[in-house]
Every structure is written in C-alpha cells, then in structure tokens.
Design an enzyme around this catalytic site. Sequence first.
Site, PDB file in Angstrom:
ATOM      1  N   GLY A  89       0.806  -1.213   0.000  1.00  0.00           N
ATOM      2  CA  GLY A  89       0.000   0.000   0.000  1.00  0.00           C
ATOM      3  C   GLY A  89       0.837   1.260   0.000  1.00  0.00           C
ATOM      4  O   GLY A  89       0.484   2.254   0.626  1.00  0.00           O
ATOM      5  N   ALA A  90       1.942   1.239  -0.738  1.00  0.00           N
ATOM      6  CA  ALA A  90       2.906   2.339  -0.672  1.00  0.00           C
ATOM      7  C   ALA A  90       2.653   3.437  -1.701  1.00  0.00           C
ATOM      8  O   ALA A  90       3.472   4.332  -1.852  1.00  0.00           O
ATOM      9  CB  ALA A  90       4.327   1.787  -0.856  1.00  0.00           C
ATOM     10  N   ASN A  91       1.516   3.378  -2.377  1.00  0.00           N
ATOM     11  CA  ASN A  91       1.251   4.413  -3.376  1.00  0.00           C
ATOM     12  C   ASN A  91       0.446   5.583  -2.828  1.00  0.00           C
ATOM     13  O   ASN A  91       0.079   6.495  -3.562  1.00  0.00           O
ATOM     14  CB  ASN A  91       0.530   3.811  -4.588  1.00  0.00           C
ATOM     15  CG  ASN A  91      -0.804   3.185  -4.210  1.00  0.00           C
ATOM     16  OD1 ASN A  91      -1.028   2.848  -3.048  1.00  0.00           O
ATOM     17  ND2 ASN A  91      -1.682   3.019  -5.183  1.00  0.00           N
ATOM     18  N   THR A  92       0.190   5.565  -1.509  1.00  0.00           N
ATOM     19  CA  THR A  92      -0.567   6.658  -0.913  1.00  0.00           C
ATOM     20  C   THR A  92      -0.369   6.686   0.604  1.00  0.00           C
ATOM     21  O   THR A  92       0.084   5.706   1.198  1.00  0.00           O
ATOM     22  CB  THR A  92      -2.074   6.522  -1.238  1.00  0.00           C
ATOM     23  OG1 THR A  92      -2.775   7.686  -0.805  1.00  0.00           O
ATOM     24  CG2 THR A  92      -2.672   5.302  -0.563  1.00  0.00           C
ATOM     25  N   GLY A  93      -0.701   7.803   1.218  1.00  0.00           N
ATOM     26  CA  GLY A  93      -0.774   7.903   2.664  1.00  0.00           C
ATOM     27  C   GLY A  93       0.469   7.507   3.434  1.00  0.00           C
ATOM     28  O   GLY A  93       1.602   7.846   3.068  1.00  0.00           O
ATOM     29  N   ILE A  94       0.249   6.787   4.523  1.00  0.00           N
ATOM     30  CA  ILE A  94       1.334   6.367   5.408  1.00  0.00           C
ATOM     31  C   ILE A  94       2.348   5.510   4.666  1.00  0.00           C
ATOM     32  O   ILE A  94       3.560   5.653   4.859  1.00  0.00           O
ATOM     33  CB  ILE A  94       0.767   5.583   6.611  1.00  0.00           C
ATOM     34  CG1 ILE A  94      -0.144   6.470   7.453  1.00  0.00           C
ATOM     35  CG2 ILE A  94       1.890   5.046   7.490  1.00  0.00           C
ATOM     36  CD1 ILE A  94      -0.907   5.712   8.522  1.00  0.00           C
ATOM     37  N   GLY A  95       1.859   4.617   3.820  1.00  0.00           N
ATOM     38  CA  GLY A  95       2.764   3.737   3.083  1.00  0.00           C
ATOM     39  C   GLY A  95       3.724   4.505   2.192  1.00  0.00           C
ATOM     40  O   GLY A  95       4.917   4.196   2.120  1.00  0.00           O
ATOM     41  N   TYR A 101     -13.809  -3.659  10.574  1.00  0.00           N
ATOM     42  CA  TYR A 101     -12.471  -3.069  10.559  1.00  0.00           C
ATOM     43  C   TYR A 101     -11.758  -3.325  11.882  1.00  0.00           C
ATOM     44  O   TYR A 101     -10.579  -3.720  11.906  1.00  0.00           O
ATOM     45  CB  TYR A 101     -12.574  -1.565  10.299  1.00  0.00           C
ATOM     46  CG  TYR A 101     -11.264  -0.828  10.409  1.00  0.00           C
ATOM     47  CD1 TYR A 101     -10.293  -0.940   9.415  1.00  0.00           C
ATOM     48  CD2 TYR A 101     -10.985  -0.023  11.518  1.00  0.00           C
ATOM     49  CE1 TYR A 101      -9.078  -0.259   9.516  1.00  0.00           C
ATOM     50  CE2 TYR A 101      -9.785   0.656  11.623  1.00  0.00           C
ATOM     51  CZ  TYR A 101      -8.842   0.539  10.626  1.00  0.00           C
ATOM     52  OH  TYR A 101      -7.641   1.204  10.740  1.00  0.00           O
TER      53      TYR A 101
END
Length: 318
Positions: free
Chosen positions: A48-54, A202
Amino acid sequence: MRVGVFFFLVYFVPEIDELSFSVCRKMLSSGVCTSTVQLPGKVVVVTGANTGIGKETAKDLAQRGARVYLACRDVEKGELVAKEIQTTTGNQQVLVRKLDLSDTKSIRAFAKGFLAEENHLHVLINNAGVMMCPYSKTADGFEMHMGVNHLGHFLLTHLLLEKLKESAPSRIVNVSSLAHHLGRIHFHNLQGEKFYNAALAYCHSKLANILFTQELARRLKGSGVTTYSVHPGTVQSELVRHSSFMRWMWWLFSFFIKTPQQGAQTSLHCALTEGLEILSGNHFSDCHVAWVSAQARNETIARRLWDVSCDLLGLPID
C-alpha cells in the site's frame, strides 16, 4: 450510526484527550522516529505504498538508501509515486510491483516474482488496508476487511518468511489500530455472513493484526526475525473513503489529525530503531510500547486464529 459514533470516539478521542490546542499540537509532534540508521544494500517491501502512510514510509526508507519495493494494487499510481520518491530522494532503486491483497493469486504472483528477483529481504511493512467497506468479499470469498487486512498480509508474510530468515536480522511491521480495542474474533462468523457491521469489521481485522504479530513473534523466537504491530494515530488518508460519517469527522477535526508523514513515524521506529529486538511481538504507538486490549493478549485466540488462517489459505498448520 450508533456504532459509527462509538467507533469514532474510541478511535479518535484518545488522540485529543486534553481538548487543548497546545496539548494536541504537542501530541502531533510527538512520536518521531529518531533513528539515524542508513540502509544501503538493504531491501524493503512496503504494501500500500502508493498513498498515505505507506508512501511516506517508503520515501523515508528510500532516503536512507534502501532498495524499496512499492507493493501496490494500482500500479499506474504506484509508478507516479515511485518517480516522485526517486526525484525527491535521489534514490533510483524504488520499484513498483503489482500486489492485490484481495486476491491470493496476486499475492502468490507477487511473492514468486520478488523471490526470483531478490536474494534478500530485510524489512517487510504490512501497511495496506481497507476500512469500513460495505459488505463484500475478496476473490477467494473472504470478508473484505479480514481478507485484505489480515489474511492477505498473513499469506504474504508466510510466502516471504524464509527470505526474511535468510536475511536476518530482519523485521516485520504490521500496521494495526487503536480500533482493535473494539475488535473480537468471532470464529463462527469470521466472514461476516451471519452478522456484519462495517465499522466493527475493521476493528476485528485490526485485532487480528495484533494477534498475528504476537503469535508470529513467538514462532520466530531465535530466528533473527522480529515483528511489531503499530497504531499510526488518526491520520489524514484515503482509508475513510467508504464512510461519509468518518469523512465528515475527519474534516471537522482536521486540526487534530496527523499528516501521513507523522503517521509513518511509528512504522519507521519499529523498522529502524536499534535494540528493539527484545520487544518483538509488542504493540507500538507514538514510537513507544502501547497497551493492548485483553482480547489482543489472549494467546489461545492468537494460536487458534493462526491455525484457522492457515486452513483458509491452504497453508500447512505446524
């Protein structure tokens, strides 16, 4: 709506417990990773490194000289982020590979390709996740939260574990949440078919992240591979896209919400800080060991969840 409000209070209010601007601002500046460790020659995977924390986690690790794999569902967006990180850090070893955690075929394909491409793996950061989705299932029939947030990362970690052991000392960081306090592992309803609430689903999956981390630490003792779960804080990200209520709350309290860069600090702390090995299996928040719920400390549930996860994924139960 009641569950949404309750979820918000448990997830968000602890971040602003003093209801004071000065205190909140101090909170937002706390929990900074102070490690000066450099990573030339090290290999890292961030999901998930294409946005946000990642994205911010990957950027920091690239700045330190690591060879960073952005494991993303959206490859096109990932390529744009990789170019941005390369330009910002000067590190050209930022690579994008397709990984859809809602499809075990994609997970296995990613792992197969990575293992053929790399001889080492020093840090695995299981960061990707979904939050408050309408009821839906993954390609393999798992409830989306449990399938992506827990089972997807469980399988990915399993497939890369031997490489992590060969590369030891190495680390695994699982991004969980304060919301795990509302979570329960209902083994008779793991896929949400008997009853379902998006907010609680969640929470259940975030509890599973912590239980997985603790059981993994127990099984990896002495291997040179250590693992940690983290609560990043309340962070401005795309996670709340499925909930108009949460988007409204995030907008209303935007002054108190962490930026993705601030949210990445605890993940970086657990991935980089020297001497953290003795705390393998622990949960962290604001770069410190954090308290977890009674459910999250239940070794019996953790072991059963491990066995059930292996069974669902067709993995050998050892």
